[in-house]
Write an enzyme that holds these catalytic residues in place. Sequence first.
Site, PDB file in Angstrom:
ATOM      1  N   ASN A   1      -5.276   2.924   8.239  1.00 37.58           N
ATOM      2  CA  ASN A   1      -5.272   2.621   6.820  1.00 37.58           C
ATOM      3  C   ASN A   1      -4.604   3.781   6.083  1.00 37.58           C
ATOM      4  O   ASN A   1      -3.673   4.388   6.606  1.00 37.58           O
ATOM      5  CB  ASN A   1      -6.686   2.316   6.309  1.00 37.58           C
ATOM      6  CG  ASN A   1      -6.675   1.364   5.124  1.00 37.58           C
ATOM      7  OD1 ASN A   1      -5.943   0.371   5.145  1.00 37.58           O
ATOM      8  ND2 ASN A   1      -7.465   1.632   4.111  1.00 37.58           N
TER       9      ASN A   1
ATOM     10  N   ARG B   1      -7.602  -0.434  13.178  1.00 37.84           N
ATOM     11  CA  ARG B   1      -6.232  -0.197  12.721  1.00 37.84           C
ATOM     12  C   ARG B   1      -6.196   1.004  11.789  1.00 37.84           C
ATOM     13  O   ARG B   1      -7.214   1.491  11.298  1.00 37.84           O
ATOM     14  CB  ARG B   1      -5.669  -1.423  11.995  1.00 37.84           C
ATOM     15  CG  ARG B   1      -6.316  -1.717  10.635  1.00 37.84           C
ATOM     16  CD  ARG B   1      -5.461  -2.713   9.868  1.00 37.84           C
ATOM     17  NE  ARG B   1      -6.045  -3.172   8.611  1.00 37.84           N
ATOM     18  CZ  ARG B   1      -5.958  -2.538   7.452  1.00 37.84           C
ATOM     19  NH1 ARG B   1      -5.353  -1.365   7.370  1.00 37.84           N
ATOM     20  NH2 ARG B   1      -6.483  -3.078   6.356  1.00 37.84           N
TER      21      ARG B   1
ATOM     22  N   GLU C   1       0.833  -1.202   0.000  1.00 39.22           N
ATOM     23  CA  GLU C   1       0.000   0.000   0.000  1.00 39.22           C
ATOM     24  C   GLU C   1       0.871   1.256   0.000  1.00 39.22           C
ATOM     25  O   GLU C   1       2.091   1.201   0.109  1.00 39.22           O
ATOM     26  CB  GLU C   1      -0.901   0.032   1.248  1.00 39.22           C
ATOM     27  CG  GLU C   1      -2.348  -0.372   0.997  1.00 39.22           C
ATOM     28  CD  GLU C   1      -3.158   0.716   0.301  1.00 39.22           C
ATOM     29  OE1 GLU C   1      -2.568   1.763  -0.083  1.00 39.22           O
ATOM     30  OE2 GLU C   1      -4.375   0.538   0.138  1.00 39.22           O
TER      31      GLU C   1
ATOM     32  N   ASN D   1      -9.910   5.205   2.723  1.00 42.99           N
ATOM     33  CA  ASN D   1      -8.869   4.936   1.738  1.00 42.99           C
ATOM     34  C   ASN D   1      -8.370   6.220   1.071  1.00 42.99           C
ATOM     35  O   ASN D   1      -8.071   7.187   1.756  1.00 42.99           O
ATOM     36  CB  ASN D   1      -9.354   3.900   0.723  1.00 42.99           C
ATOM     37  CG  ASN D   1      -8.732   2.535   0.970  1.00 42.99           C
ATOM     38  OD1 ASN D   1      -7.534   2.435   1.163  1.00 42.99           O
ATOM     39  ND2 ASN D   1      -9.540   1.497   0.988  1.00 42.99           N
TER      40      ASN D   1
ATOM     41  N   ASP E   1     -12.526  -5.955  10.934  1.00 42.42           N
ATOM     42  CA  ASP E   1     -13.643  -6.678  10.329  1.00 42.42           C
ATOM     43  C   ASP E   1     -14.414  -5.826   9.319  1.00 42.42           C
ATOM     44  O   ASP E   1     -15.435  -6.263   8.789  1.00 42.42           O
ATOM     45  CB  ASP E   1     -14.596  -7.208  11.404  1.00 42.42           C
ATOM     46  CG  ASP E   1     -15.238  -6.103  12.247  1.00 42.42           C
ATOM     47  OD1 ASP E   1     -15.074  -4.910  11.907  1.00 42.42           O
ATOM     48  OD2 ASP E   1     -15.907  -6.433  13.243  1.00 42.42           O
TER      49      ASP E   1
ATOM     50  N   ASP F   1      -9.845   2.056  -4.206  1.00 41.08           N
ATOM     51  CA  ASP F   1      -8.910   1.938  -3.089  1.00 41.08           C
ATOM     52  C   ASP F   1      -8.103   3.236  -2.995  1.00 41.08           C
ATOM     53  O   ASP F   1      -8.660   4.296  -2.787  1.00 41.08           O
ATOM     54  CB  ASP F   1      -8.035   0.694  -3.290  1.00 41.08           C
ATOM     55  CG  ASP F   1      -7.380   0.207  -2.018  1.00 41.08           C
ATOM     56  OD1 ASP F   1      -7.068   1.037  -1.149  1.00 41.08           O
ATOM     57  OD2 ASP F   1      -7.145  -1.013  -1.878  1.00 41.08           O
TER      58      ASP F   1
END
Length: 281
Positions: free
Chosen positions: A98, A96, A16, A144, A116, A192
């Site tokens: 991103n 978390r 990423e 994102n 999740d 994304d």
Amino acid sequence: MTPYDVAVRAEATLGEGPTWDAAAGRLIWIDILGSRLHTYDPATGRRTTRTTPQHVGAAKPRANGGMVLNLRDGVGLLDPDGTFRWLHHDPVPGRRANDAAVAPDGALWAGTMRYDEAPGGGTLSRLAPDGSVAVVLDDVAVSNGTGWSPDGRLMYYIDSPTRRIDVFDTVDGHVTGRRPLAGIEEGAGFPDGLTVDADGCVWVALWDGGAVRRYTPTGELDRVLQLPVPRPTACAFGGPDLTDLYITTARVGLTAPTPLSGSLLVVRGVGKGLAQPAFAL
């Protein structure tokens, strides 16, 4: 298939965050679930890898050297000598970091998500260089791609399950007027990471779509780069003239990953990028 080169052959679990570090002449990218921070110098081929303290969602250059890291439990600073310290520590069980991006004013816009991917479990926050934090969006699923128009007046943003690229008006670090720029049709994957080019067009990687698309400032699709991987994750322009598009990819969740899944790809001479600001600390 789009003509491409393999910049770094790798097996990143969740590659990423490609970011061109102009001061160092290198590309920074990360493996979120592998807790790895990578750099790649295309002029020499030199590569470095270091382990991050936690799962890492993004790594961006700092104006005074070192990097700022979007980590599982908050945002940390990596000094040039390798020393790590927290700038903003905010652990939430099951959540978390991103993607993240640095705005034209030097602030970090950092996203989070639940492991999740539960709707509403993520956030998008603005971290000023003095360490102050403002939560801008508190009902995100998978925060994102984030980027700004060449004049800084528009901010583009993706919450992947919405299948949209959204656009905001931005003034003095504040955003208003959220509206869709473009939607991704069923069967074409999920949007994304993104980057904005010098023409103001938005390039977005399509997770499970095997492609990167370019949309005009009015939301029209005008280019598609087909790739040899099903899960491209993000893209960024790099190289000394910012004309090479670097693309990170992932292997996570694939029962039969392609040989290049997890590698760093590059499509050369595909456009002209914008110089990216460093985090102003």
